[in-house]
Scaffold this active site. Structure first.
Site, short mmCIF file in Angstrom:
data_model
loop_
_atom_site.label_atom_id
_atom_site.label_comp_id
_atom_site.label_asym_id
_atom_site.label_seq_id
_atom_site.Cartn_x
_atom_site.Cartn_y
_atom_site.Cartn_z
CG HIS A 137 39.44 41.18 36.43
ND1 HIS A 137 39.82 42.25 37.19
CD2 HIS A 137 38.83 40.30 37.28
CE1 HIS A 137 39.46 42.05 38.45
NE2 HIS A 137 38.87 40.88 38.54
CE LYS A 172 34.83 41.87 46.63
NZ LYS A 172 35.48 41.62 45.36
NE ARG A 216 42.04 34.94 41.67
CZ ARG A 216 41.57 35.97 42.34
NH1 ARG A 216 42.27 37.08 42.40
NH2 ARG A 216 40.42 35.91 42.96
CB SER A 276 40.96 43.92 42.63
OG SER A 276 40.46 43.66 41.34
P1 ADP Z 1 34.07 39.58 42.81
O1 ADP Z 1 33.88 40.99 43.25
O2 ADP Z 1 32.82 38.90 42.32
O3 ADP Z 1 34.90 38.71 43.72
P2 ADP Z 1 36.26 40.30 41.09
O4 ADP Z 1 36.04 41.61 40.43
O5 ADP Z 1 37.28 40.22 42.17
O6 ADP Z 1 34.89 39.67 41.49
O7 ADP Z 1 36.61 39.22 39.98
C1 ADP Z 1 35.66 38.85 38.97
C2 ADP Z 1 35.97 37.44 38.49
O8 ADP Z 1 37.30 37.40 37.99
C3 ADP Z 1 35.92 36.38 39.60
O9 ADP Z 1 35.36 35.20 39.05
C4 ADP Z 1 37.36 36.15 39.95
O10 ADP Z 1 37.59 34.84 40.44
C5 ADP Z 1 37.99 36.33 38.59
N1 ADP Z 1 39.41 36.67 38.70
C6 ADP Z 1 39.97 37.60 39.48
N2 ADP Z 1 41.31 37.62 39.33
C7 ADP Z 1 41.61 36.65 38.41
C8 ADP Z 1 42.83 36.16 37.81
N3 ADP Z 1 44.03 36.65 38.15
N4 ADP Z 1 42.73 35.18 36.90
C9 ADP Z 1 41.51 34.65 36.58
N5 ADP Z 1 40.35 35.06 37.10
C10 ADP Z 1 40.38 36.05 38.00
#
Ligand code: ADP
Length: 164
Positions: free
Chosen positions: A18, A42, A91, A129
């Site tokens: 992130h 979630k 990703r 996460s």
């Molecule tokens: P959500 O709750 O909307 O799924 P997240 O908090 O998990 O969002 O992630 C926010 C954004 O960051 C999403 O677009 C997700 O695809 C992106 N993201 C999460 N992990 C990575 C990573 N390792 N590299 C690039 N982008 C990521």
């Protein structure tokens, strides 16, 4: 005209994948608001306040990144703060399917807002996460996946007696 974008997500917790996306987006846009969805469907490990605090600490040194919370539709929040773009990270191919559907749904809801997807930096491809939570819960080391203080906060959640 100043270009403002939002980077929405749950950030439970925020990790290096992130952080990489946010810092890169902040090089493209004049202003980036990392906005934390307060009540996703979630199961959350960290409270809204904890997630906001962690992100604020990480980006304290980046003048054009601010952190905010929101509820409701992401596109409504984008409009409210005057952002024309939503940044998302990609990703792997499995992300693409979900992100593609979300981008199309958001475009239908708000044709004036664009989704801009940035491809992950290769060393963060496997970082999510849920992975960091699982690794810590099983006693594994997540150094290099999250900032040190986030790692400590994770250990504190799973092993309250162990954190240093
Ligand atoms: P959500 O709750 O909307 O799924 P997240 O908090 O998990 O969002 O992630 C926010 C954004 O960051 C999403 O677009 C997700 O695809 C992106 N993201 C999460 N992990 C990575 C990573 N390792 N590299 C690039 N982008 C990521």
């Amino acid at each position: 005209m100043s270009k403002r974008a939002i980077f929405p997500g749950s950030f439970d917790p925020i990790h290096n994948g992130h952080i990489d996306i946010a810092r890169r987006a902040a090089e493209i846009f004049d202003e980036l608001i990392l906005c934390i969805y307060a009540t996703p469907s979630k199961n959350l490990l960290f409270s809204f306040e904890e997630r906001v605090e962690m992100a604020e600490r990480i980006f304290a040194d980046v003048p054009n990144i601010s952190v905010a919370g929101y509820t409701g539709l992401t596109v409504d929040y984008a409009r409210k703060v005057g952002a024309k773009c939503m940044v998302r990270g990609l990703r792997v191919f499995s992300d693409f399917d979900y992100e593609f559907r979300m981008a199309l749904a958001n475009k239908k809801l708000a044709p004036d807002i664009e989704t801009v997807s940035l491809i992950t930096t290769h060393q963060y491809t496997f970082v999510s996460s849920s992975t960091v939570k699982e690794v810590v819960s099983l006693g594994g080391d997540v150094s290099g996946m999250v900032p040190d203080f986030v790692r400590e906060a994770l250990i504190m959640k799973y092993f309250p007696d162990k954190a240093d």
